[in-house]
Design a protein around this motif. Sequence first.
Motif: not given
Length: 443
Positions: A73, A75-77, A98, A101, A386, A389, A402, A414
Motif C-alpha cells: 500500500k 507504493n504499489s507501482n 495488490e 500487482r 503513500y 499510491s 511516475e 507509470r
Amino acid sequence: MAITNPRKLKSNQQEWFHYRTGELHVENLCLNDIAREVPTPFYCYSAEAMRWAYSILSDALSPIGVSICFAVKANSNIAVLRLLSECGCGMDIVSAGELERALTAGAPASQIIFSGVGKTRAEIARALEAGIHQINVESAAEIEVVAEVARSLGLRATIALRVNPDVDAKTHAKITTATRGSKFGIAIDDIPELYARAAARPELNVQGLAVHIGSQVQDLSPFRRAFAAMAALVTALREKGLEVPRLDLGGGIGIAVGDNPGPDIAEYAAIIAETVGNLGCHLTVEPGRWLVGRAGLLVTELLYLKDGQDGPIAIVDAGMNDLVRPALYDAKHPALPFHQAKGAAASPRYRIVGPICESSDDFGAYEGLGELKAGTLLAFDCAGAYGASMASTYNSRDLVAEILVDGDHFRTIRRRQSIREMLELEDAGDWQSGSAPARKAAG
C-alpha cells in the motif's frame, strides 16, 4: 512552523538526491533534464535508494532470522515491487488488486501475506487459489468466512490471527492502529479462545499471530511493549498445547524528517531479538515507508506568486490529489529547489499551496528556498511512500506520472493518465430494466 531542507544537500554530496554544480540531481541524472521531458507534476524515484534501504534493514534483521515483506500500500507501482522482489523482499498486501500487482511484478505467492479488516469472499478465494503464505484474519467473523471459502474450494487456509495489544504508538491518530477501540485486530484477551477454536477447524491451518501498531513510528518503545505482549501471548497459547510457529510483527518504522534522524535500525533489531527472538517462531516484519519513503520526490512547477497575510503565497501545479498526506495527516514534506539557493537565509518565508479548490490543499510554510518566481521547479522530498499510491483525479485532474531513475538512466514506470482516458471510462452503457415489483397476493 516553516520547514527547511532536512538533508542539508551540498554540492558533490554522495546521496541519491544531491546538488552538483548547483543543480539538483537524482543519482547521476540532473532532475531538470528529466523535467524537460516529463510534464509536471510527476513522481521521481531512486532505484538505488530503495536497494540501500532494503540492504540496511536486511543486514540488521537477517542475523536474527527475520523475513521482510514490503507493505504494498505504501507504493504499489509494479516496477517498484519488481525491484524489491529482486532484492529478496516478500509482499504484504491488503486487497486482491495488490495481490495481482505483486504477482505481476514476479513476487512468489509463497512470500505474500494478506492483511486488512475487510477482505471479501472473492478476495479470499483468489488468495487461497494463488497459494499465498498466509492470511492475517482480524475478527471472529472473518475466521468463519475464510473457513467457508476454503471448504468450498477444497483447500486448507493458512492463517494468523492479528492481535490488538492496546499499545499506543504515539504517532498521528489517523495512522495509529493498535489502541483499544481501533477497527484493527482482535482484542488480545479474546485471542486464546479464538485461536483454540480456529485451530480445531479442519479447513484452517492456524500458524501464528500478527500485530501492527501504526505508521511513521519514531519512538521505538511502543514496539518493545507490543512485542513483549506478543511474546507473553505466544507462551500462554503454548501452555494450552497450541502450536504457534509464526509471528508477524507488522511494520511502522518511521523515517528521518526534518531534524529528526529517524529510528535506529540496530536498536529496532535489538528490541526484536530481546522480546521475541528466543521463541523459536519464524519472524516477519512488514515495512512500507522505510523501504521507499526517502526514495521519492514529487516534482512541481510554481505557477503564481501572490501576497498573503503572513508573507508570499506560492501556488504550484501539484495538489492534494497528487500528494494527500499534508491534508490528511498534517504531514510536512521538505521542499528542495532545483537550483541551489543563494542567499537562502535572507529569502522570504513562502507558504506553498496547490491548485485544488480546498483550503486543505496546503503544503505548509518553507524557508531557505531562495527567491522564487513563476516557472521555478521544486521537489517535495520523502514522497516515495503513500504519495502516488494515494493519488486521485479529484477536480478531474490528470493522474500523476511516475519516473524511475537508476544510475544515469530514467524511464516512465507509470504514464500520466489524461482526462480523455478518464472520460472513456464513463461511456454510457445501455439502460437495463430492474425486476418488476412483486404483486400483492389476492386475499
